[in-house]
Design a protein around this motif. Structure first.
Motif, short mmCIF file in Angstrom:
data_model
loop_
_atom_site.label_atom_id
_atom_site.label_comp_id
_atom_site.label_asym_id
_atom_site.label_seq_id
_atom_site.Cartn_x
_atom_site.Cartn_y
_atom_site.Cartn_z
N VAL A 21 0.91 -1.17 0.10
CA VAL A 21 0.22 0.11 0.05
C VAL A 21 0.87 1.07 -0.01
O VAL A 21 1.50 1.68 0.98
N ALA A 22 1.14 1.98 -1.04
CA ALA A 22 1.71 3.20 -1.30
C ALA A 22 1.10 4.47 -0.95
O ALA A 22 1.76 5.58 -0.53
N GLY A 23 -0.29 4.32 -0.86
CA GLY A 23 -0.99 5.61 -0.49
C GLY A 23 -2.41 5.20 -0.12
O GLY A 23 -2.90 4.06 -0.50
N PHE A 24 -3.05 6.32 0.61
CA PHE A 24 -4.56 6.03 0.62
C PHE A 24 -5.22 7.34 0.84
O PHE A 24 -4.67 8.31 1.05
N ALA A 25 -6.39 7.48 0.53
CA ALA A 25 -7.38 8.46 0.76
C ALA A 25 -8.53 8.05 1.64
O ALA A 25 -9.32 7.29 1.13
N GLU A 26 -8.56 8.65 2.56
CA GLU A 26 -9.67 8.20 3.63
C GLU A 26 -11.06 8.89 3.33
O GLU A 26 -10.89 10.10 2.99
N TYR A 27 -12.13 8.28 3.69
CA TYR A 27 -13.25 9.12 3.47
C TYR A 27 -14.35 8.72 4.53
O TYR A 27 -14.25 7.52 5.40
N GLN A 28 -15.47 9.50 4.56
CA GLN A 28 -16.57 9.00 5.40
C GLN A 28 -17.72 9.24 4.33
O GLN A 28 -17.66 9.80 3.51
N LEU A 29 -18.67 8.27 4.60
CA LEU A 29 -20.00 8.48 3.96
C LEU A 29 -21.21 8.84 4.62
O LEU A 29 -21.43 8.51 5.70
N THR A 30 -22.21 9.76 3.84
CA THR A 30 -23.20 9.91 4.44
C THR A 30 -24.26 9.58 3.19
O THR A 30 -23.89 9.10 2.12
N GLU A 31 -25.67 9.70 3.39
CA GLU A 31 -26.32 9.37 2.44
C GLU A 31 -26.19 10.25 1.06
O GLU A 31 -26.40 9.89 -0.10
N LYS A 32 -25.71 11.39 1.06
CA LYS A 32 -25.57 12.27 -0.01
C LYS A 32 -24.18 12.69 -0.25
O LYS A 32 -24.03 13.40 -1.37
N LEU A 33 -23.27 12.47 0.56
CA LEU A 33 -22.09 12.68 0.51
C LEU A 33 -20.88 11.80 0.69
O LEU A 33 -21.07 10.89 1.63
N ILE A 34 -19.69 11.95 0.03
CA ILE A 34 -18.63 11.15 0.54
C ILE A 34 -17.56 12.33 0.87
O ILE A 34 -17.21 13.55 0.10
N ILE A 35 -17.14 12.27 1.93
CA ILE A 35 -16.45 13.22 2.66
C ILE A 35 -14.89 12.50 2.78
O ILE A 35 -14.57 11.91 3.37
N PHE A 36 -14.05 13.46 1.85
CA PHE A 36 -12.54 13.00 1.81
C PHE A 36 -11.76 13.62 2.97
O PHE A 36 -11.83 14.97 3.07
N THR A 37 -11.13 12.92 4.08
CA THR A 37 -10.74 13.65 5.27
C THR A 37 -9.20 13.66 5.20
O THR A 37 -8.57 14.41 5.97
N HIS A 38 -8.53 12.63 4.49
CA HIS A 38 -7.12 12.60 4.60
C HIS A 38 -6.61 11.67 3.49
O HIS A 38 -6.99 10.85 3.06
N THR A 39 -5.59 12.13 2.93
CA THR A 39 -4.82 11.48 1.93
C THR A 39 -3.38 11.46 2.25
O THR A 39 -2.92 12.44 2.98
N GLU A 40 -2.59 10.25 2.47
CA GLU A 40 -1.45 10.21 2.72
C GLU A 40 -0.65 9.12 1.54
O GLU A 40 -1.33 8.19 1.27
N GLU A 48 5.75 10.25 -7.65
CA GLU A 48 5.54 8.78 -8.55
C GLU A 48 3.93 8.89 -9.06
O GLU A 48 3.46 8.14 -9.98
N GLY A 49 3.29 9.98 -8.72
CA GLY A 49 1.95 10.05 -9.18
C GLY A 49 0.78 9.30 -8.28
O GLY A 49 -0.38 8.89 -8.96
N ILE A 50 1.08 9.04 -7.07
CA ILE A 50 0.34 8.02 -6.31
C ILE A 50 -0.73 9.10 -6.05
O ILE A 50 -1.79 8.50 -5.89
N GLY A 51 -0.61 9.99 -5.49
CA GLY A 51 -1.65 10.87 -4.82
C GLY A 51 -2.64 11.22 -6.07
O GLY A 51 -3.75 11.10 -5.97
N SER A 52 -2.16 11.65 -7.15
CA SER A 52 -2.96 12.11 -8.24
C SER A 52 -3.77 10.98 -8.85
O SER A 52 -5.06 10.93 -9.10
N ALA A 53 -3.19 9.58 -8.79
CA ALA A 53 -3.86 8.49 -9.06
C ALA A 53 -5.07 8.16 -8.04
O ALA A 53 -6.39 7.66 -8.49
N LEU A 54 -4.86 8.18 -6.77
CA LEU A 54 -5.74 8.17 -5.63
C LEU A 54 -6.98 9.24 -5.92
O LEU A 54 -8.35 8.73 -6.11
N ALA A 55 -6.63 10.29 -6.14
CA ALA A 55 -7.72 11.30 -6.31
C ALA A 55 -8.56 11.03 -7.34
O ALA A 55 -9.86 11.16 -7.83
N ARG A 56 -7.95 10.70 -8.84
CA ARG A 56 -8.68 10.55 -9.75
C ARG A 56 -9.49 9.20 -10.14
O ARG A 56 -10.66 9.39 -10.26
N VAL A 57 -8.92 8.01 -9.45
CA VAL A 57 -9.67 6.77 -9.53
C VAL A 57 -10.99 7.22 -8.55
O VAL A 57 -12.07 6.76 -8.64
#
Length: 101
Positions: A21-40, A48-57
């Motif tokens: 695991v080279a990186g992650f983007a944590e989130y919380q879900l509600t009925e109407k939202l996905i809340i991105f809280t932290h990326t590492e 190496e473009g890991i963060g960009s790949a996470l965000a795009r996907v």
């Protein structure tokens, strides 16, 4: 090669390089939202473009699902969207777009 998967058990998108695991983007879900809280990204993998790949996907997955808007509390995801304006319509509170005739 970076493979990004949604690890729903851990509520995060994970970027994997091989078995690592080279990186992650944590989130919380509600009925109407996905809340991105932290990326590492592993410091050994920065640039190496890991963060960009996470965000795009992750944002492509939100768009494909079509049921939630994005609340980017994470500074990385927020900044990425600001640099990639074609994702701005996903952001909570963004003006609705209409199809042109």
């Amino acid at each position: 090669m970076v493979d990004v998967v949604d690890n729903r058990e851990r509520t995060r998108f994970e970027a994997r390089v091989g078995d690592e695991v080279a990186g992650f983007a944590e989130y919380q879900l509600t009925e109407k939202l996905i809340i991105f809280t932290h990326t590492e990204v592993d410091p050994r993998r920065e640039g190496e473009g890991i963060g960009s790949a996470l965000a795009r996907v992750a944002l492509d997955a939100v768009r494909a699902e079509g049921t939630r808007q994005v609340l980017p509390l994470c500074p990385f995801v927020k900044g990425w969207i600001e640099r990639h304006r074609d994702y701005a319509d996903l952001v909570y509170g963004a003006p609705a777009t209409t199809a042109k005739d």
